[in-house]
Write a protein that holds these residues in place. Sequence first.
Motif, PDB file in Angstrom:
ATOM      1  N   ALA A  21      91.948  79.733 -33.995  1.00  0.00           N
ATOM      2  CA  ALA A  21      92.063  80.395 -35.537  1.00  0.00           C
ATOM      3  C   ALA A  21      91.610  80.519 -36.728  1.00  0.00           C
ATOM      4  O   ALA A  21      91.346  79.010 -37.637  1.00  0.00           O
ATOM      5  CB  ALA A  21      93.222  79.742 -34.915  1.00  0.00           C
ATOM      6  N   GLU A  22      92.109  81.587 -37.446  1.00  0.00           N
ATOM      7  CA  GLU A  22      92.041  80.855 -39.592  1.00  0.00           C
ATOM      8  C   GLU A  22      93.435  81.127 -39.718  1.00  0.00           C
ATOM      9  O   GLU A  22      93.954  82.575 -39.646  1.00  0.00           O
ATOM     10  CB  GLU A  22      91.286  82.384 -39.748  1.00  0.00           C
ATOM     11  CG  GLU A  22      90.677  82.351 -41.098  1.00  0.00           C
ATOM     12  CD  GLU A  22      89.846  83.852 -41.714  1.00  0.00           C
ATOM     13  OE1 GLU A  22      89.603  83.591 -42.904  1.00  0.00           O
ATOM     14  OE2 GLU A  22      89.483  84.404 -40.602  1.00  0.00           O
ATOM     15  N   LEU A  44     100.023  84.673 -35.908  1.00  0.00           N
ATOM     16  CA  LEU A  44     101.073  83.458 -34.909  1.00  0.00           C
ATOM     17  C   LEU A  44     101.757  82.682 -35.838  1.00  0.00           C
ATOM     18  O   LEU A  44     100.798  82.377 -36.622  1.00  0.00           O
ATOM     19  CB  LEU A  44     100.641  82.020 -33.932  1.00  0.00           C
ATOM     20  CG  LEU A  44     100.106  83.279 -32.446  1.00  0.00           C
ATOM     21  CD1 LEU A  44      98.719  83.931 -32.409  1.00  0.00           C
ATOM     22  CD2 LEU A  44      99.713  81.786 -31.973  1.00  0.00           C
ATOM     23  N   PRO A  45     103.161  83.429 -36.743  1.00  0.00           N
ATOM     24  CA  PRO A  45     103.155  83.534 -37.719  1.00  0.00           C
ATOM     25  C   PRO A  45     103.500  82.289 -38.047  1.00  0.00           C
ATOM     26  O   PRO A  45     104.241  81.160 -37.283  1.00  0.00           O
ATOM     27  CB  PRO A  45     104.421  84.041 -38.030  1.00  0.00           C
ATOM     28  CG  PRO A  45     103.848  85.479 -37.438  1.00  0.00           C
ATOM     29  CD  PRO A  45     103.570  84.709 -36.120  1.00  0.00           C
ATOM     30  N   LEU A  46     102.764  81.144 -39.013  1.00  0.00           N
ATOM     31  CA  LEU A  46     103.399  79.311 -39.082  1.00  0.00           C
ATOM     32  C   LEU A  46     104.438  79.782 -40.058  1.00  0.00           C
ATOM     33  O   LEU A  46     105.397  78.677 -40.048  1.00  0.00           O
ATOM     34  CB  LEU A  46     102.566  78.921 -39.600  1.00  0.00           C
ATOM     35  CG  LEU A  46     100.890  78.847 -39.110  1.00  0.00           C
ATOM     36  CD1 LEU A  46      99.993  78.363 -40.236  1.00  0.00           C
ATOM     37  CD2 LEU A  46     101.408  78.383 -37.719  1.00  0.00           C
ATOM     38  N   ALA A  95     102.238  82.629 -43.828  1.00  0.00           N
ATOM     39  CA  ALA A  95     101.104  82.564 -43.529  1.00  0.00           C
ATOM     40  C   ALA A  95     101.219  82.601 -42.057  1.00  0.00           C
ATOM     41  O   ALA A  95     101.838  82.362 -41.413  1.00  0.00           O
ATOM     42  CB  ALA A  95     100.429  81.121 -43.715  1.00  0.00           C
ATOM     43  N   ALA A  96     100.193  83.353 -41.257  1.00  0.00           N
ATOM     44  CA  ALA A  96      99.526  82.452 -40.417  1.00  0.00           C
ATOM     45  C   ALA A  96      98.233  82.314 -39.083  1.00  0.00           C
ATOM     46  O   ALA A  96      97.541  82.558 -39.859  1.00  0.00           O
ATOM     47  CB  ALA A  96      99.898  83.834 -39.346  1.00  0.00           C
ATOM     48  N   ALA A  97      98.063  81.520 -38.405  1.00  0.00           N
ATOM     49  CA  ALA A  97      97.119  80.919 -37.551  1.00  0.00           C
ATOM     50  C   ALA A  97      96.640  82.611 -36.947  1.00  0.00           C
ATOM     51  O   ALA A  97      97.348  83.143 -36.117  1.00  0.00           O
ATOM     52  CB  ALA A  97      97.615  80.099 -36.639  1.00  0.00           C
ATOM     53  N   CYS A  98      95.651  83.245 -37.133  1.00  0.00           N
ATOM     54  CA  CYS A  98      94.809  84.092 -37.507  1.00  0.00           C
ATOM     55  C   CYS A  98      93.905  84.097 -36.020  1.00  0.00           C
ATOM     56  O   CYS A  98      92.633  83.226 -36.365  1.00  0.00           O
ATOM     57  CB  CYS A  98      94.389  85.443 -38.076  1.00  0.00           C
ATOM     58  SG  CYS A  98      94.501  87.243 -38.018  1.00  0.00           S
ATOM     59  N   ILE A  99      93.992  84.961 -35.106  1.00  0.00           N
ATOM     60  CA  ILE A  99      93.027  84.844 -34.179  1.00  0.00           C
ATOM     61  C   ILE A  99      92.492  86.088 -33.817  1.00  0.00           C
ATOM     62  O   ILE A  99      93.196  86.607 -33.379  1.00  0.00           O
ATOM     63  CB  ILE A  99      93.955  84.093 -32.600  1.00  0.00           C
ATOM     64  CG1 ILE A  99      94.605  82.763 -32.698  1.00  0.00           C
ATOM     65  CG2 ILE A  99      92.682  83.883 -31.254  1.00  0.00           C
ATOM     66  CD1 ILE A  99      95.230  81.851 -31.938  1.00  0.00           C
TER      67      ILE A  99
END
Length: 229
Positions: A21-22, A44-46, A95-99
């Motif tokens: 994830a980024e 994956l929204p944080l 913000a999101a963890a982007c995979i």
Amino acid sequence: MDNLWLRQLPSGDRARLSRAAELRPFARGEVLCEAGESADAVWLPLEGVVGLAVVLDDGRTVDSALIGREGLVGVTCGPMNGRAASRAVARADGAAACIPAAAFGEALERSVRLREALARFTEGLFAQVQQTAACNAQHSLEARLARRILELQDRVEADRLELAQHDLATMLGVRRSGVSEAAALIERRGLIRRGRGWVAVADRKGLEGLACGCYAMLRRVEGELGFAA
């Protein structure tokens, strides 16, 4: 910042996805994935909120679902069939963890538990899309607006929402004048307060009473599936 869907995964799956994830911020109105285009990532929204908008042939849109940190965006396009069925657009800053889609797909192939977790989320998302379609066809704009404000508050986790009437009209697929009239009626009841570019919940219980039964039903389904916002 935390994603509730990711949190409930087994530690090995969490670690595998986290390594790929980024962190990516997004701003209200930003398009994360366009309908009909290839999707190269799962978000994956944080924090914040993402709407899944159906784009009509005349360019108008209506949101079929809202996703916050209880879920993920892109699972119906990236690793599954490569194309986005709807436009994913940020409805609140976050913000999101982007995979990368390829990495997410590989993780799915390796883990039964991950596939089960994704199936539960997809079941809840499908329920939300179905209920929204019925709600838009059968319920008053006032009740639908109350429901949408509650759903946004659940995901933003704050009483004040940074929203303009245009944003709400776009989400609901109606004219801005209609939203203005419905919001004025709700405000006169003392359930919300409004200003330029914002809406605040003043009486949540009253707003829940005004909202159609779709809101409570979906909260129940989401709770049963273990991913309520």
